[in-house]
Design an enzyme around this catalytic site. Structure first.
Site, PDB file in Angstrom:
ATOM      1  N   ARG A 131      33.494  -0.714 -24.654  1.00  0.00           N
ATOM      2  CA  ARG A 131      33.049  -1.920 -23.951  1.00  0.00           C
ATOM      3  C   ARG A 131      33.939  -3.141 -24.186  1.00  0.00           C
ATOM      4  NH1 ARG A 131      28.775  -4.177 -24.669  1.00  0.00           N
ATOM      5  NH2 ARG A 131      28.434  -4.753 -22.511  1.00  0.00           N
ATOM      6  N   ARG A 135      20.350   0.364 -20.318  1.00  0.00           N
ATOM      7  CA  ARG A 135      20.762  -0.413 -21.492  1.00  0.00           C
ATOM      8  C   ARG A 135      19.596  -0.972 -22.306  1.00  0.00           C
ATOM      9  NH1 ARG A 135      25.585  -3.281 -21.431  1.00  0.00           N
ATOM     10  NH2 ARG A 135      25.525  -3.057 -19.172  1.00  0.00           N
ATOM     11  N   CYS A 145      46.661   3.666 -29.934  1.00  0.00           N
ATOM     12  CA  CYS A 145      47.934   3.012 -29.610  1.00  0.00           C
ATOM     13  C   CYS A 145      47.846   2.253 -28.295  1.00  0.00           C
ATOM     14  CB  CYS A 145      49.032   4.065 -29.563  1.00  0.00           C
ATOM     15  SG  CYS A 145      49.144   4.911 -31.138  1.00  0.00           S
ATOM     16  N   GLU A 153      14.494   1.719 -13.133  1.00  0.00           N
ATOM     17  CA  GLU A 153      15.589   2.550 -13.663  1.00  0.00           C
ATOM     18  C   GLU A 153      16.287   1.875 -14.836  1.00  0.00           C
ATOM     19  OE1 GLU A 153      18.166   2.555 -10.250  1.00  0.00           O
ATOM     20  OE2 GLU A 153      16.814   3.732  -9.009  1.00  0.00           O
ATOM     21  N   PRO A 154      15.578   1.550 -15.904  1.00  0.00           N
ATOM     22  CA  PRO A 154      16.252   0.865 -17.015  1.00  0.00           C
ATOM     23  C   PRO A 154      17.145   1.803 -17.818  1.00  0.00           C
ATOM     24  CG  PRO A 154      13.959   1.320 -17.592  1.00  0.00           C
ATOM     25  CD  PRO A 154      14.148   1.805 -16.175  1.00  0.00           C
TER      26      PRO A 154
END
Ligand SMILES: *Cc1c(COP(=O)(O)O)cnc(C)c1O
Length: 443
Positions: free
Chosen positions: A335, A299, A372, A296-297
Site C-alpha cells: 500500500r 477493509r 531493489c 459489500e464491506p
C-alpha cells in the site's frame, strides 16, 4: 497492567512488564509470535473482525431480523481461507471479483447462494463457473458493469440452460473524497453504468431471457471517511430505483457496496452502525422499507484487525536521511508504494526514555524494505529508537496487504496467524523459495 488500546486498533495494547512494555494483540504477546514463527508475519485478531462485523449487524439489525439484509464480505481485502470461514460462520455472504475468489469462498465453506460477483471484466469461463456453483444452483447475483457484459452473460446463461440473476452497477457520480486510485463512483471511472443510461440498460436487461433482474448496486470508492458520499449516493440510487420500477421492472434488492474507511492515522470514519441507521431511515422515509439491502464491506471488517511484524535488519545513517531497513517489504505491504498510504509503525517493546537516551538514540528514519526499488518504503520520517534485531509492528495491515502480496525478488509470501484470546493459530504457512518457482519449467 494494561495501557490503553492504540487508538483505532481494537485489541492492540502495550502491557507493562518488569523490563518495560510489550505489545499484545488480544492476549498474545506479539514478540513471542515473531520469535516462534519468524518475520515478516501477519497477525490478526479474531475478535476485532467479529466486532467490526457486529457494528454492521447492529446497524442493519431491523432488516437482518426480517431476512432482508445481506452482508457480503469483499474478500479481495483479505482472502485467507480461515478468515473467510470465520465470516461464513458468522452468517456473511461474499462479494467476489474473480473465479479464483469463488473457489476460495467455496473451499472455506461459504454459501454459493450468498455470493455476489462484481468486477468489470468477468470472462465467459468465470460466468459458467458461477452459474454452476453449488451443484448447479448458481451464485446469488451477478453485479454487471456494462451493456456488453449483459449480452455476454445472457448468451452464456442461455447456453447453460440457466437464468442468471443480475444487478446492474450504476455510477451515481458522487465524489467519495478519497484517493483517486480508490475512488470509483465518479464519471470517467471504468466502473459501472452512467446514471443517465441506467433505465435504458435495465430495459434491455429485462428483455433478455437468460437474465433475471433482481437488484441494483453501486460502490463509490474505498477508505471513505465521511457519511456525506453515502447519503448522496443513496439518494441518487433511489432516484434510479424509482425510475426503473416506474418502467415496469421491479427490484428486490439494493446493494450499496462497501468502502467505509478505517483509522490509519487519525482518520475518523463514521461508525458502521450509526451510518446504517441513518441510511435505513432514509430508505424507509422514501418508501423502500420492504427492499432487501446488500452491502459489500471489505477493509472496514479486517483492516485494523491485523498487524505485520517485521525485524530491523540494519540501521544506515546518512547525511540527508537515516534508513531503518526491515525484513518486510513492498511485496508484503504494497500500500505505501502503490497509494502512498500511511501505516503506523510501532516497536513491539518500546525502549524507556532512559534506555533510549543511552546507547540507542531516537532518530528520524525512512523505514524501508530489502526490495531493489526506491519505491520500496513502508514509512517516511518515523521517529524510532531502535537497533538491529528489534521488532516492529506495521499497523492496519489486515486489509489489502497479504491479499496484494507478491513474490517480487523471489521473496516467499509471509505466514499468517490468527489470535483468539491467548491462543494463536497459524492460518497460512510461510512460502518457501521453492513454492515460488514451483511452476517454472527448465529448458
Ligand atoms: C473493493 C470493493 C469492495 C470493498 O471495498 P472496501 O473499501 O474494502 O470496503 C466492495 N465492492 C466492490 C465492487 C469492490 O470493488
Amino acid at each position: 497492567m494494561t495501557t490503553p488500546l492504540l487508538p483505532g486498533h481494537p485489541h492492540l495494547a502495550y502491557r507493562a512488564t518488569p523490563s518495560g512494555q510489550d505489545l499484545y494483540l488480544e492476549g498474545v504477546r506479539l514478540a513471542d509470535l515473531a520469535r516462534a514463527h519468524g518475520t515478516p508475519l501477519f497477525v490478526y485478531s479474531r475478535q476485532a473482525m467479529l466486532d467490526a462485523l457486529a457494528a454492521y449487524q447492529r446497524g442493519l439489525a431491523s432488516r437482518l431480523a426480517q431476512g432482508k439484509a445481506l452482508i457480503c464480505y469483499a474478500l479481495k481485502a483479505n482472502s485467507s481461507l480461515a478468515i473467510l470461514q470465520l465470516f461464513a460462520r458468522a452468517g456473511c455472504g461474499f462479494d467476489i471479483v474473480s473465479g479464483g475468489e469463488l473457489e476460495r469462498v467455496l473451499a472455506a465453506g461459504g454459501d454459493p447462494a450468498r455470493i455476489i460477483f462484481s468486477g468489470v471484466g468477468k470472462t465467459r469461463a468465470e460466468m459458467r463457473q458461477a452459474l454452476n456453483a453449488g451443484n448447479g444452483a448458481g451464485i446469488g447475483c451477478f453485479n454487471v458493469e456494462s451493456e456488453a457484459e449483459l449480452d455476454v452473460l445472457n448468451e452464456v446463461a442461455t447456453g447453460q440452460g440457466k437464468v442468471a440473476p443480475v444487478s446492474i452497477r450504476v455510477n451515481p457520480d458522487v465524489d467519495a473524497k478519497t484517493h483517486p486510485y480508490i475512488s470509483t463512483g465518479l464519471k470517467g471511472n471504468k466502473f459501472g453504468i452512467a446514471h443517465e443510461r441506467a433505465v435504458a440498460v435495465y430495459q434491455h436487461a429485462a428483455r433478455l431471457r437468460g437474465l433475471k433482474v433482481v437488484g441494483i448496486d453501486c460502490h463509490i470508492g474505498s477508505q471513505i471517511t465521511e457519511e456525506r458520499p453515502y447519503l448522496d449516493a443513496l439518494e441518487r440510487v433511489l432516484d434510479l430505483v424509482e425510475a426503473i420500477e416506474a418502467a415496469g421492472i421491479p427490484l428486490r434488492h439494493i446493494d450499496l457496496g462497501g468502502g467505509l474507511g478505517i483509522d490509519y492515522h487519525g482518520d475518523t470514519p463514521p461508525a458502521a452502525d450509526a451510518l446504517w441507521h441513518k441510511l435505513l431511515a432514509r430508505l424507509d422515509a422514501r418508501g423502500h422499507g420492504a427492499k432487501a439491502i446488500y452491502i459489500e464491506p471489505g477493509r472496514s471488517l479486517v483492516g485494523n484487525a491485523g498487524v505485520c511484524l517485521t525485524e530491523v535488519l540494519y540501521l544506515k545513517p546518512g547525511e540527508q536521511k537515516n534508513f531503518c531497513i526491515v525484513d518486510a517489504a513492498m511485496n508484503d505491504l504494497p500500500r505505501p508504494a502503490m497509494y502512498e498510504a500511511y501505516h503506523q509503525i510501532v516497536p513491539l517493546a518500546p525502549r524507556t526514555s532512559a534506555q533510549a537516551g543511552g546507547t540507542v538514540s531516537q532518530l528520524n528514519y525512512e523505514v524501508v524494505g530489502p526490495v531493489c526499488e526506491s519505491g520500496d518504503w513502508l514509512g517516511h520520517d518515523r521517529v524510532l529508537a531502535v537497533q538491529a534485531g528489534d521488532h516492529l509492528a506495521v499497523l492496519s495491515a489486515g486489509a489489502y496487504c497479504m491479499s496484494m502480496a507478491s513474490n517480487y525478488n523471489t521473496r516467499g509470501r509471509a505466514a499468517e496467524v490468527l489470535v483468539q484470546g491467548e491462543q494463536a493459530t497459524v492460518i497460512r504457512r510461510r512460502e518457501s523459495a521453492a513454492d515460488s518457482f514451483r511452476h517454472d519449467i527448465l529448458l
